[in-house]
Enzyme design. Sequence first.
Site, mmCIF file in Angstrom:
data_model
loop_
_atom_site.group_PDB
_atom_site.id
_atom_site.type_symbol
_atom_site.label_atom_id
_atom_site.label_comp_id
_atom_site.label_asym_id
_atom_site.label_seq_id
_atom_site.Cartn_x
_atom_site.Cartn_y
_atom_site.Cartn_z
ATOM 1 N N PHE A 50 19.728 4.488 16.920
ATOM 2 C CA PHE A 50 18.882 5.235 15.969
ATOM 3 C C PHE A 50 19.525 6.545 15.551
ATOM 4 C CE2 PHE A 50 17.571 7.548 19.815
ATOM 5 C CZ PHE A 50 17.466 8.836 19.311
ATOM 6 N N LYS A 79 22.726 -5.108 12.311
ATOM 7 C CA LYS A 79 21.394 -5.080 12.947
ATOM 8 C C LYS A 79 21.154 -3.624 13.324
ATOM 9 C CE LYS A 79 19.141 -4.750 16.197
ATOM 10 N NZ LYS A 79 18.200 -3.599 16.333
ATOM 11 N N GLU A 82 15.636 -0.352 14.990
ATOM 12 C CA GLU A 82 14.322 -0.584 14.377
ATOM 13 C C GLU A 82 13.546 0.729 14.217
ATOM 14 O OE1 GLU A 82 15.525 -1.345 17.273
ATOM 15 O OE2 GLU A 82 14.025 -2.007 18.746
ATOM 16 N N SER A 115 22.919 2.755 24.127
ATOM 17 C CA SER A 115 22.867 3.280 25.497
ATOM 18 C C SER A 115 23.690 2.395 26.449
ATOM 19 C CB SER A 115 21.400 3.324 25.959
ATOM 20 O OG SER A 115 20.860 2.023 25.921
ATOM 21 N N CYS A 144 25.598 11.323 20.676
ATOM 22 C CA CYS A 144 26.348 10.834 21.834
ATOM 23 C C CYS A 144 27.473 11.789 22.203
ATOM 24 C CB CYS A 144 26.930 9.465 21.545
ATOM 25 S SG CYS A 144 28.113 9.536 20.210
ATOM 26 N N GLU A 192 21.538 10.767 31.367
ATOM 27 C CA GLU A 192 21.662 11.161 29.960
ATOM 28 C C GLU A 192 20.254 11.475 29.466
ATOM 29 O OE1 GLU A 192 22.579 8.108 26.993
ATOM 30 O OE2 GLU A 192 23.658 9.606 25.824
HETATM 31 P P1 NAD Z 1 19.596 1.685 22.471
HETATM 32 O O1 NAD Z 1 20.614 1.194 23.418
HETATM 33 O O2 NAD Z 1 18.176 1.752 22.908
HETATM 34 O O3 NAD Z 1 19.599 0.791 21.132
HETATM 35 C C1 NAD Z 1 20.792 0.479 20.464
HETATM 36 C C2 NAD Z 1 20.635 -0.860 19.759
HETATM 37 O O4 NAD Z 1 20.377 -1.871 20.736
HETATM 38 C C3 NAD Z 1 19.474 -0.892 18.768
HETATM 39 O O5 NAD Z 1 19.876 -1.590 17.620
HETATM 40 C C4 NAD Z 1 18.384 -1.628 19.533
HETATM 41 O O6 NAD Z 1 17.545 -2.372 18.681
HETATM 42 C C5 NAD Z 1 19.159 -2.551 20.445
HETATM 43 N N1 NAD Z 1 18.464 -2.795 21.717
HETATM 44 C C6 NAD Z 1 17.653 -1.937 22.368
HETATM 45 N N2 NAD Z 1 17.205 -2.504 23.502
HETATM 46 C C7 NAD Z 1 17.735 -3.733 23.571
HETATM 47 C C8 NAD Z 1 17.650 -4.803 24.517
HETATM 48 N N3 NAD Z 1 16.918 -4.702 25.620
HETATM 49 N N4 NAD Z 1 18.351 -5.921 24.279
HETATM 50 C C9 NAD Z 1 19.106 -6.047 23.178
HETATM 51 N N5 NAD Z 1 19.219 -5.062 22.240
HETATM 52 C C10 NAD Z 1 18.548 -3.923 22.436
HETATM 53 O O7 NAD Z 1 20.097 3.124 21.963
HETATM 54 P P2 NAD Z 1 19.338 4.165 21.043
HETATM 55 O O8 NAD Z 1 18.231 4.775 21.811
HETATM 56 O O9 NAD Z 1 19.052 3.581 19.725
HETATM 57 O O10 NAD Z 1 20.505 5.235 20.820
HETATM 58 C C11 NAD Z 1 20.773 6.272 21.731
HETATM 59 C C12 NAD Z 1 21.848 5.892 22.718
HETATM 60 O O11 NAD Z 1 23.026 5.525 22.007
HETATM 61 C C13 NAD Z 1 22.267 7.035 23.619
HETATM 62 O O12 NAD Z 1 22.473 6.527 24.906
HETATM 63 C C14 NAD Z 1 23.580 7.507 23.013
HETATM 64 O O13 NAD Z 1 24.456 8.166 23.901
HETATM 65 C C15 NAD Z 1 24.151 6.227 22.540
HETATM 66 N N6 NAD Z 1 25.151 6.439 21.510
HETATM 67 C C16 NAD Z 1 26.454 6.276 21.858
HETATM 68 C C17 NAD Z 1 27.438 6.520 20.923
HETATM 69 C C18 NAD Z 1 28.887 6.367 21.266
HETATM 70 O O14 NAD Z 1 29.678 6.435 20.361
HETATM 71 N N7 NAD Z 1 29.255 6.155 22.508
HETATM 72 C C19 NAD Z 1 27.083 6.903 19.620
HETATM 73 C C20 NAD Z 1 25.739 7.024 19.305
HETATM 74 C C21 NAD Z 1 24.759 6.797 20.261
#
Ligand code: NAD
Length: 496
Positions: free
Chosen positions: A150, A174, A177, A227, A282, A381
């Site tokens: 997000f 994808k 959401e 994450s 991140c 985090e």
């Molecule tokens: P998230 O992991 O909750 O979601 C990321 C994606 O995975 C979304 O599209 C979501 O729909 C999907 N997703 C969520 N839960 C899922 C599940 N159980 N099974 C399958 N798919 C699932 O992350 P977020 O809250 O949207 O974003 C924040 C996180 O992203 C933080 O941990 C941040 O550090 C990380 N991030 C990392 C970088 C990097 O470059 N390393 C960059 C941006 C964000």
Amino acid sequence: MATRISHWVNGTSTPGTSGRTSPVYNPASGQQTGEVDLASAAELDAAVASAVAAQRDWRTSSLSQRAAVLFAFRELLHERSDDLARIITSEHGKVVADAAGEIARGLENVEYATGVPNLLKGGFSEQAATGVDVYSIRQPLGVVAGITPFNFPAMVPLWMCANAIACGNAFILKPSEKDPSASLFLARLWKEAGLPEGVFSVVQGDKEAVDAILAHPDIQAVSFVGSTPIAKYIYETGTAAGKRVQALGGAKNHALVLPDADVDMAADAVVSAAYGSAGERCMALSVAVAVGAIGDPLVDAIAARLPKLTIGDGTDPDSDMGPLITGEHRDKVRGYIDQGEQEGATLVVDGREGDLPTEGFFLGTTLIDHVTPRMSVYRDEIFGPVLSVVRVETYEEGLELINSNAYANGVAIFTRDGGAARRFQFDVEVGMVGINVPIPVPVSYYSFGGWKSSLFGDTHMYGPEGIQFYTRGKVVTSRWPDPATSSVDLGFPRTR
Ligand code: NAD
């Protein structure tokens, strides 16, 4: 009335049919503004089928045709960036200047991909054996997917799709959401830029859509950013299904502030990197490691800056920091502040108090001093506007702390000593290092990626490694008969 947010398949907006949806909020008001469709496996299948057909033609397009589409997309994105920034702010909450910043960093990747004729050049070895030449070419994978978080609803998709498409693949996005509308804005721009239908698709969804992507036999590769627990799941599940996977995870980024650092410069940098975008980056700094005597002046300088930050609606030009993404996330971040206090850290600035907008998912800036590595504010985090300060006596102690952390996305050192900085760059076990630069996100012609729990897979995102990820190498060894031996007389002397 909530706006319906649909998929984008075969170059057109495609309403969902699964019957499942998820609410989308304006975090500054706390009000629901949208309802996003959540795809079923069958809906993903339809998007993949259209992408497979489109990719067959797209891979035959010439490099200059592809570059022309990318140049047109770049121009449109540049022209319409204000509109896109407003869309981002309306669903993510970050201030419009931050949204514009993320678009600018995304644009860099489009500009890089316009150089695709150069980027896909292979190698050539003449006369590897007598009469034998060997050369390498790079070819697209087919249909590839990107699953994005997000916190950068435009930049992270652009990290992926510009290079993937330039290399001749079809790309299925994808998005998160939580803020899905930016993805559809990008889809419309791609279409306007002349990209053939089906080469860029958007499948909105949650775990169901993600699992369908991971299992689909016609999706060759998956790029993920999000994450750490989900990154690990994506990597393990996707590679077990035979796919190429790069999965970037979470972070806990430290700033090591040496006793000789310029305190004002370090404090300005740490404040912008810790609280910008409400800490939902991140590459946000979440721990300042103060070495020796700089601890007190550094904490004082950071604390003095925080009351000057204006917290409010991201569309207000006077706001420096907007709300968090959801009420649930705001409460989770607040819970970490409670725990830090209970575990004995010193709350220098308490974001739970103060003059905050009453509507929406707002939380103030928090500065916690005397944090120790065992406290949950240090270990986890938090992904919010919370900065912890850990005090250490020596450089070695600070380095050991950073190298022991499970995450290894970004890190920064603040010092006036070039030798100390060089030593740190050599010693530190982190993927991206800033020297007096708090958020060292590499420019688009390098690649982005952390180490350890911040990256699963061996390829970093975008730049040269992005081109490598979205193509596979082929090596051709060729021998041609000597023209002098041809049954047709070509005019070559019969002996040489
Ligand atoms: P998230 O992991 O909750 O979601 C990321 C994606 O995975 C979304 O599209 C979501 O729909 C999907 N997703 C969520 N839960 C899922 C599940 N159980 N099974 C399958 N798919 C699932 O992350 P977020 O809250 O949207 O974003 C924040 C996180 O992203 C933080 O941990 C941040 O550090 C990380 N991030 C990392 C970088 C990097 O470059 N390393 C960059 C941006 C964000």
